[in-house]
Structure formats: structure tokens, C-alpha cells
Design an enzyme around this catalytic site. Structure first.
Site: not given
Ligand code: IMP
Ligand code: MG
Length: 335
Positions: A13-15, A46, A252
Site C-alpha cells: 500500500g501507499d505506493e 489515497h 497518521g
Molecule cells: P485493515 O485493512 O484495516 O484490517 O489493516 C490490516 C493491515 O493493512 C494493517 O497493517 C494496516 O496498516 C494495513 N493497511 C490497510 N489499508 C492500508 C492502506 O491503504 N495503506 C497501507 N496500509 C494499509
Molecule cells: Mg495510502
């Protein structure tokens, strides 16, 4: 005829998928008539720059910025309260009513207050506390609430009827990334949806329809959650956090950093059939003058970015059994 292009995250994520989705959509706004979010829910953050101003979306696909109908797909989970707030804020930001552009598939599952309550401890792996795992959990326990069975205000659609129309040209916009995929990610430090091409197919698309698969990566890697990702003893990696402003857009939290890992990137490209890869945040490594990556379990060090880029291009060209277009971007606002 290709009707579907796809954007997926190749790391955790966050790419900067949103930036790429925005650019691709802007360039092809006459071509696409639908943009679809195919997985996840308000866990995503996003970041988009629109006419020089910043907006962070969580559930609304990027299509609304260009008056393109934007769909929350059948494999997503949706928090209606947050979506309404986001739609109001984005309407204000854009100076137009975007409600008519947001459609929700009848099969999408609702995130309830109960799901958020249960997730309030971050479910040990460090979730975003948005109720994702519990909403998907109820879906798979076959006791979830589908959008068609709820009484909310956004237009409820059957995406089969949209995706398989003669004139539909669709951009699928992924959330999260392959490292967080429910099956292929580092379980249990994952999210609860299919973050790769499987999520597109599961949404009711057949493989013949798929054209470009844009795989988005950063030139270094980040991860947010409770596992140890950034080697503690490394004093160089905190610099990426600082210069790259690696702070979660949804929660955050500070993102842990590590070097680009080709050992995990190569299988990710192959499994998802990535045709175009976009490496973001080149400006950060240029500023830091740190040019390193992991390949065959070793850290490779380069004198400058050009050298690193040639190595990446050569390695991917040799290891991927088909042609792949590779783009490098150092601009936070566009590709
Ligand atoms: P959940 O999707 O909220 O259940 O989180 C599960 C894992 O995915 C955790 O480590 C979150 O930090 C990570 N995560 C979920 N959505 C994102 C995102 O959009 N960007 C980065 N990490 C995410
Ligand atoms: Mg993100």
C-alpha cells in the site's frame, strides 16, 4: 477488444496508486466511462493533487474528479457514514455535486458500527481500525449485510449490467497492495481482501477483457502495521521516513521503511500479469543519495540513480517472460 485497465499496488500500500490513477484517468478521460474500486474500504488513504490542491480520498474512486461514473465494486466493503462525509467534503472541494457519480454494487458489504467497535484495538496485527476484518468476516460467515439489503442513499447497481455493456471502458483502481493481500501477503499481517488481479476477476470481469495492468511501486518500500519491517539497527532507513514524509494518510501512523526488494517484486509482477510498472518517489532517493535495493537476498549498492535504474531495467527484462514497460517518476503530483 480490451475494455478494462487495472491499477494495483505491488508492495504494502501507499505506493502512490492514487496519483497514478489520477494521471491515467486524466490522460484517458474520454476513453474511460467507469472507474471502479475493487477491494477494501475506508482503510485506504489515497492522496490526490487536483489543480494544485490536495485531497485524500478513502472510498471514492478517482473518476469523480473527471465526471466519470465511479463504482464501489462487489468485492468491497463500505462504510456509508464515512462515504457520505467524504462525498460532502469532495463536493465542496470540487465545487460540484458528485453524488450522481457514485454508484455502489448491490453485493458490496456494509461495515457496521459493531464491526468498527470490534476492530477498535487494531486486531493485534495493527489494523486501521476501520472494521475491515470484521465486515469481511461476517461476509464469509454468510451473515453480513449487503448494500442491496440496506436503505442508504447512493445509487445501488448490478455491475454485471455495467461491465458487460458494449461500450464500457473501465479503469479498476486497487486499494492496499500485494504485500497485504489476504492470500499472498505476509499472513496474518494482511488486510482481508484480494489486492491483486484476482480482485478484478472476482468483481465479474473475465480475463479476455483485461488490457493494461499498471503495477505501482515505490523505489523504496514502506509498511504500516504491527510487524517489524524496518531493521532496527539500520540508521539510514529513518531518513526515508523523514524525506519521503512517510506518515499514513488514514491513521497518521509512521510508516516503516526498507529498501526496494526485487525478490518479492518479481513474483508479484508475474502473478498479476503486470504490463506497465511505475516506480514512484525517485525524488526522495535522489535527495538522499541512497541508491540501494535487495536482490537475491543481498543489498546492492549503486553510485547513482542511473546505475540503479539500469540494473532494475535489466533484471526485470531478464526475469519477466514478456515485455514490460517501466516508468520512473519523481513528481508527487503526476506520473
Ligand atoms: P485493515 O485493512 O484495516 O484490517 O489493516 C490490516 C493491515 O493493512 C494493517 O497493517 C494496516 O496498516 C494495513 N493497511 C490497510 N489499508 C492500508 C492502506 O491503504 N495503506 C497501507 N496500509 C494499509
Ligand atoms: Mg495510502
Amino acid at each position: 477488444m480490451n475494455k478494462v485497465d487495472v491499477i494495483i499496488g505491488l508492495q504494502h500500500g501507499d505506493e502512490a496508486k492514487a496519483k497514478c490513477a489520477y494521471s491515467i484517468c486524466q490522460e484517458n478521460k474520454k476513453h474511460y466511462n467507469f472507474v471502479v474500486r475493487f477491494n477494501g474500504g475506508p482503510n485506504a488513504g489515497h492522496t490526490i493533487y487536483h489543480e494544485g490542491r490536495k485531497f485524500v480520498t478513502h472510498q471514492i474512486p478517482v473518476g469523480v474528479f473527471f465526471d466519470i461514473h465511479s463504482i464501489i465494486g462487489p468485492c468491497s466493503v463500505v462504510d456509508i457514514e464515512k462515504l457520505t462525509k467524504e462525498a460532502d467534503e469532495l463536493s465542496k472541494f470540487l465545487g460540484k455535486d458528485i453524488y450522481n457519480f457514485i454508484l455502489i454494487d448491490k453485493r458490496a458489504h456494509i461495515i457496521t458500527k459493531k464491526h468498527i467497535e470490534l476492530d477498535s484495538d487494531g486486531s493485534t496485527i495493527g489494523s486501521t481500525k476501520s472494521g475491515i476484518a470484521y465486515a469481511y468476516g461476517d461476509k464469509y460467515l454468510r451473515k453480513g449485510l449487503r448494500y442491496e439489503d440496506s436503505i442508504y442513499g447512493f445509487l445501488c447497481v448490478d455491475t454485471y449490467k455495467i461491465f458487460h455493456q458494449e461500450k464500457a471502458n473501465i479503469l479498476f483502481e486497487g486499494a492496499q497492495g500485494w504485500g497485504l493481500d489476504i492470500d499472498f501477503g505476509d499472513y496474518p499481517y494482511v488486510t482481508s481482501s484480494h489486492c491483486g488481479i484476482a480482485g478484478v476477476i472476482a468483481s465479474g470481469i473475465n480475463h479476455h477483457m483485461i488490457g493494461n495492468v499498471y503495477g505501482i511501486a515505490k523505489i523504496y518500500e514502506t509498511y504500516v502495521g504491527n510487524k517489524e519491517f524496518q531493521p532496527k539497527e539500520n540508521t539510514e532507513l529513518p531518513k526515508f521516513q523523514k524525506v519521503g514524509q512517510e506518515i499514513g494518510a488514514t491513521t497518521g501512523r509512521v510508516r516503516q521503511c526498507n529498501y526496494l526488494n526485487l525478490d518479492t517484486l518479481i513474483p508479484t509482477i508475474k502473478i498479476n500479469g503486470v504490463t506497465n510498472i511505475i516506480f514512484n518517489k525517485i525524488d526522495v532517493v535522489e535527495e538522499l543519495k541512497i541508491f540501494k535495493l535487495i536482490y537475491k537476498k543481498e543489498i546492492k549498492i549503486f553510485k547513482n540513480f542511473l546505475e540503479m535504474k539500469y540494473f532494475i531495467n535489466d533484471t526485470l527484462t531478464n526475469e519477466i517472460p514478456y515485455f514490460i514497460q517501466i516508468v520512473y517518476s519523481g513528481n508527487p503530483h503526476k506520473i
